[in-house]
Enzyme design. Structure first.
Site, short mmCIF file in Angstrom:
data_model
loop_
_atom_site.label_atom_id
_atom_site.label_comp_id
_atom_site.label_asym_id
_atom_site.label_seq_id
_atom_site.Cartn_x
_atom_site.Cartn_y
_atom_site.Cartn_z
N CYS A 124 0.74 -1.43 -0.05
CA CYS A 124 0.06 -0.29 -0.03
C CYS A 124 0.58 0.99 0.22
O CYS A 124 0.24 2.53 -0.16
CB CYS A 124 -1.03 -0.45 0.87
N GLY A 125 2.24 1.10 0.22
CA GLY A 125 3.06 2.49 0.28
C GLY A 125 2.64 3.06 1.45
O GLY A 125 1.94 2.95 2.42
N GLY A 173 -0.08 4.94 1.44
CA GLY A 173 -2.13 4.83 1.11
C GLY A 173 -2.15 5.91 0.48
O GLY A 173 -3.62 5.62 0.43
N THR A 190 2.01 -3.47 3.71
CA THR A 190 3.30 -3.19 3.89
C THR A 190 4.21 -3.45 4.73
O THR A 190 3.90 -3.97 5.77
CB THR A 190 3.02 -1.20 4.14
N SER A 236 7.08 -2.05 4.85
CA SER A 236 7.84 -0.64 5.27
C SER A 236 7.49 0.38 6.23
O SER A 236 5.96 1.10 6.41
CB SER A 236 7.78 0.83 4.27
N CYS A 268 15.52 5.09 -15.33
CA CYS A 268 14.91 4.20 -15.97
C CYS A 268 14.04 5.27 -16.61
O CYS A 268 12.90 4.27 -17.52
CB CYS A 268 14.02 4.20 -14.10
#
Length: 407
Positions: free
Chosen positions: A177-178, A180, A198, A200, A360
């Site tokens: 979810c990073g 949020g 998550t 993290s 990237c």
């Protein structure tokens, strides 16, 4: 020797190499795009030739070369356009490509925790300096080229909300979810209940704080948990920018977990960076400095894993160039605050981040990177049979569950 190789390989655009003694030599057809490569020491080219996929980035971080005019993206664009196929790992035999991909992304739960912490448990201010206001750390959707980053990230979130076909009150699981941002958007705009997981600790803290700030903490719960350990049944499952951290060996298990937690009438949406070419390992410089344990799945990897899971592929959308535009804006914002980051990261740290963002960006422009969105279900009639519902203002709610489903 290296200059003779450039003479042979550089055919598109113009590359001007500035040697340490100030000598300039041009390669290519003389047309656009043009780029200048400033070499700072006599041995830098030997280092790059020995291992280009690793040492191009390493020597940049070590300040052994620079791009003329500070146009790192322009230089990498010219280099990729001419040299990508020369150094590509896809030239290796298939069994070596697959074996290397497996060995470099062997992510059990402990390894996943360490890998996530390496990149995401950093100072929140670093990410806030270049992400949009809502902290979406994934590809934005530039439905209109004139969109701001904030508008394009909201467009992405809305596109996903519609693809989930969820109704108010539905339970949604957000895997990876990073900070949020997506879970909060779905709860606020779709009226759903969201659980986000998550690995993290820093992301968890920010997400929980933001849920309280928005008054959504009763409808959104964020958990520090591996997706393989989570239990529950959901009307929709979403995962954005997380599959790249799963590892090739675990792709099958990931889709099995999605199927196990998806209700019989549920819809899943998996958003991931992907390759249009054959499977191969992640660039070793990116793996060392940015995403240890990462793996970018090829379309063949995804189709094999989905087929084995028993899920139905309702739709597969390919986003081209959207991530290049996203990364370009991230780097522009990073550069605007570079002096601040230099005080905390140092010059070397700044060069790591700008090389990452720019490499990237050009990979999505020139190489074979895209974004795949896989819409999955357990029934092939669960979602509308055309994509009209994604792009028009809906006249009615998404399709209701059928009585036969028992949900």
């Amino acid at each position: 020797m290296f200059l003779s190789l450039l003479q042979r390989w550089v055919r598109k655009g113009t590359l001007v190499v500035v040697l340490p003694d100030g000598t300039r030599q041009a390669f290519g057809d003389g047309d656009e795009p043009r780029a200048e490569w400033i070499l700072r020491d006599d041995g830098v080219m030997r280092s790059i030739v020995r291992n280009p996929t690793m040492n191009l980035g390493e020597t940049y971080v070590d300040e052994r070369w620079d791009a003329g005019g500070g146009d790192l993206a322009g230089l990498l664009r010219v280099l990729r356009s001419n040299l990508e196929q020369v150094v590509s790992a896809s030239r290796l035999p298939h069994f070596l490509r697959v074996g290397s991909a497996l060995l470099t992304s062997w992510n059990n739960v402990r390894a996943s925790l360490a890998n996530v912490s390496h990149h995401y448990d950093r100072d929140e201010a670093l990410f806030r300096s270049f992400l949009d206001d809502s902290m979406h750390y994934s590809c934005a959707y530039f439905a209109d080229p004139g969109m701001t980053l904030e508008q394009a990230q909201q467009a992405k979130a809305e596109h996903i909300r519609r693809k989930l076909c969820a109704e108010p009150g539905d339970r949604v699981l957000d895997i990876g979810c990073g900070w949020g941002s997506l879970g909060l958007y779905l709860a606020r705009e779709g009226g759903v209940q969201v659980n986000g997981v998550t690995l993290s600790k820093e992301q968890l803290r920010v997400a929980q704080d933001e849920a309280r700030r928005q008054g959504l903490d009763s409808r959104v719960q964020f958990l520090l948990e591996d997706y393989r350990d989570h239990r529950g049944s959901y009307d929709a499952v979403v995962s954005v920018g997380m599959l790249e951290h799963v590892g090739r060996r675990n792709l099958g298990r990931f889709f099995e977990v999605v199927r196990e937690m998806l209700s019989d009438d549920g819809v899943a949406l998996i958003h991931t960076i992907g390759k249009t070419g054959p499977p191969e390992p992640v660039n070793p410089w990116i793996r060392r400095h940015i995403f240890p344990g990462g793996y970018i799945p090829a379309a063949s990897d995804l189709m094999h894993a989905v087929e084995a899971s028993g899920l139905v592929l309702s739709d597969m959308e390919v986003w081209r160039r959207h991530y290049a535009a996203t990364l370009r804006e991230w780097n522009r914002r990073f550069q605007a605050t570079r002096d601040e980051h230099k005080r905390t990261l140092g010059e070397r740290g700044c060069r790591v981040w700008e090389f990452y963002l720019t490499a990237c960006e050009t990979a999505f422009e020139v190489a074979d990177l895209v974004v795949f969105q896989l819409q999955l279900a357990k029934r092939n009639d669960r979602v509308p049979v055309t994509r009209d519902y994604l792009h028009a203002i809906p006249k009615e709610s998404p399709p209701l569950r059928t009585a036969a489903s028992g949900s």
